[in-house]
Motif scaffolding. Structure first.
Motif, mmCIF file in Angstrom:
data_model
loop_
_atom_site.group_PDB
_atom_site.id
_atom_site.type_symbol
_atom_site.label_atom_id
_atom_site.label_comp_id
_atom_site.label_asym_id
_atom_site.label_seq_id
_atom_site.Cartn_x
_atom_site.Cartn_y
_atom_site.Cartn_z
ATOM 1 N N ALA A 224 -9.641 5.731 7.187
ATOM 2 C CA ALA A 224 -8.636 4.683 7.396
ATOM 3 C C ALA A 224 -8.896 3.506 6.465
ATOM 4 N N MET A 225 -10.154 3.131 6.318
ATOM 5 C CA MET A 225 -10.497 2.003 5.457
ATOM 6 C C MET A 225 -10.078 2.264 4.013
ATOM 7 N N LEU A 226 -10.417 3.430 3.497
ATOM 8 C CA LEU A 226 -10.102 3.737 2.109
ATOM 9 C C LEU A 226 -8.600 3.881 1.896
ATOM 10 N N ALA A 227 -7.905 4.458 2.881
ATOM 11 C CA ALA A 227 -6.451 4.599 2.769
ATOM 12 C C ALA A 227 -5.766 3.243 2.795
ATOM 13 N N ASP A 228 -6.222 2.350 3.665
ATOM 14 C CA ASP A 228 -5.659 1.000 3.723
ATOM 15 C C ASP A 228 -5.885 0.261 2.405
ATOM 16 N N ALA A 229 -7.104 0.354 1.885
ATOM 17 C CA ALA A 229 -7.433 -0.350 0.644
ATOM 18 C C ALA A 229 -6.590 0.172 -0.518
ATOM 19 N N TYR B 259 -1.880 -15.075 9.560
ATOM 20 C CA TYR B 259 -1.847 -13.658 9.922
ATOM 21 C C TYR B 259 -0.427 -13.251 10.315
ATOM 22 N N VAL B 260 0.018 -12.083 9.815
ATOM 23 C CA VAL B 260 1.302 -11.507 10.200
ATOM 24 C C VAL B 260 1.080 -10.031 10.501
ATOM 25 N N PRO B 261 1.510 -9.541 11.677
ATOM 26 C CA PRO B 261 1.327 -8.124 11.984
ATOM 27 C C PRO B 261 2.050 -7.240 10.970
ATOM 28 N N GLY B 262 1.330 -6.280 10.421
ATOM 29 C CA GLY B 262 1.927 -5.394 9.429
ATOM 30 C C GLY B 262 2.960 -4.449 9.989
ATOM 31 N N SER B 263 3.088 -4.386 11.313
ATOM 32 C CA SER B 263 4.046 -3.489 11.958
ATOM 33 C C SER B 263 5.266 -4.226 12.493
ATOM 34 N N SER B 264 5.414 -5.507 12.152
ATOM 35 C CA SER B 264 6.495 -6.316 12.714
ATOM 36 C C SER B 264 7.434 -6.825 11.627
ATOM 37 N N PRO B 265 8.523 -6.102 11.339
ATOM 38 C CA PRO B 265 9.465 -6.571 10.314
ATOM 39 C C PRO B 265 9.995 -7.970 10.592
ATOM 40 N N ALA C 288 0.304 -1.601 -3.563
ATOM 41 C CA ALA C 288 1.400 -2.495 -3.213
ATOM 42 C C ALA C 288 1.347 -3.819 -3.973
ATOM 43 N N GLY C 289 0.207 -4.122 -4.578
ATOM 44 C CA GLY C 289 0.093 -5.339 -5.368
ATOM 45 C C GLY C 289 -0.532 -6.519 -4.660
ATOM 46 N N ALA C 290 -1.158 -6.301 -3.498
ATOM 47 C CA ALA C 290 -1.844 -7.401 -2.815
ATOM 48 C C ALA C 290 -2.990 -7.916 -3.674
ATOM 49 N N ALA D 17 2.518 1.137 9.349
ATOM 50 C CA ALA D 17 2.295 -0.192 8.764
ATOM 51 C C ALA D 17 1.673 -0.067 7.378
ATOM 52 N N ARG D 18 0.754 0.879 7.238
ATOM 53 C CA ARG D 18 0.141 1.104 5.920
ATOM 54 C C ARG D 18 1.196 1.605 4.931
ATOM 55 N N ALA D 19 2.015 2.553 5.354
ATOM 56 C CA ALA D 19 3.037 3.117 4.467
ATOM 57 C C ALA D 19 4.060 2.071 4.048
#
Length: 282
Positions: A73-78, A8-14, A84-86, A44-46
């Motif tokens: 939020a769920m649909l926007a994250d997905a 796990y890596v926080p999506g808000s932590s560069p 992004a290519g995940a 983090a999503r952006a």
């Protein structure tokens, strides 16, 4: 597909995202959920377009843990993870297959427009309803793995996340995964205390014996333990090779069950040996 370690890596932590590809994990989970403060979730999503490419530089599978606390939020994250290519989504707090069907329908036109492969789902079961629906969740669309959220599962039951409390629920989820032919991630205890390396190593060995495929972790120091613990040892590999050679010779002689190094061997034991070598080949 080998996924012994999922970091796990926080999506808000560069700072953490920049180093994630160096940690040796088979998969990296960019977390948009619990590890990200509410006022940082949109950013983090952006940033996923940059984050996914950054953490994928070492060849790890890239998974995004999305928010499911509300549908927008769920649909926007997905959608952002898809663009992004995940390769996959980690979907928390799944209580039934309904959310999987909704995400599947949402992603299909996005994937077709981007001409990309379909994303896969790893539902995270974190409450008693999800536990009792584990088999139907495992059979849901795009599912490639199941996992239990031990801390949330214990909290939802008004319990403490002790190994005794978590053992049966985690095994139920594990059995559902194996029945559906998908991967099973986890240890039969909470992974919150990552500093106790001796206890972690013992828990990994236990999970491997039960047939778990890998586990998530929140600290990079745990990655080598998971990679080693969920991999066959050199001694196991060599013994499996000898056993299969003996089995091939027995087959040629028209013998079914036989004795190998002082132990009785029949077809299930040979099948396990072949599976071990397949895992070792990665």
């Amino acid at each position: 597909m080998r996924m012994r370690s999922l970091l796990y890596v926080p999506g808000s932590s560069p700072r953490f995202l920049e180093k994630a590809h160096e940690r040796g994990a088979d998969a990296i989970i960019i977390d948009l959920e619990d590890a990200v403060a509410a006022n940082e979730k949109d950013a983090a999503r952006a940033a996923l377009g940059r984050s996914v490419a950054m953490v994928g530089r070492g060849g790890a599978q890239i998974i995004v843990r999305i928010n499911t606390h509300d549908v927008p939020a769920m649909l926007a994250d997905a959608a952002a993870a898809c663009e992004a290519g995940a390769q996959a989504l980690y979907i928390p707090k799944v209580s039934s297959p309904d959310v999987l069907h909704r995400l599947d329908a949402h992603l299909r036109p996005l994937e077709e427009a981007a001409n990309r492969q379909a994303m896969r789902f790893a539902p995270l079961i974190e409450d008693p309803a999800g536990l009792l629906n584990a088999a139907s969740i495992a059979a849901g669309p795009r599912v490639f793995a199941l996992s239990a959220g031990g801390e949330d599962l214990a909290t939802s039951m008004g319990a403490q996340p002790t190994p005794e409390v978590l053992r049966v629920p985690k095994l139920m989820i594990h059995y559902a995964a194996k029945a559906a032919g998908v991967l099973s991630f986890g240890l039969l205890r909470s992974t919150a205390d990552y500093a106790d390396r001796q206890a972690l190593a013992a828990a990994i060995a236990e999970a491997k014996d039960f047939g778990f495929d890998g586990a998530t972790c929140i600290h990079p120091s745990v990655v080598p333990l998971l990679n080693e613990g969920f991999s066959p040892s050199p001694e196991e590999i060599e013994r499996a090779r000898r056993l299969i050679d003996a089995a091939d010779q027995a087959d040629q002689a028209g013998i079914g069950a036989f004795t190998f190094e002082g132990k009785f061997v029949d077809r299930p034991i040979v099948t396990r040996a072949r599976a071990l070598l397949a895992r070792a080949a990665g």
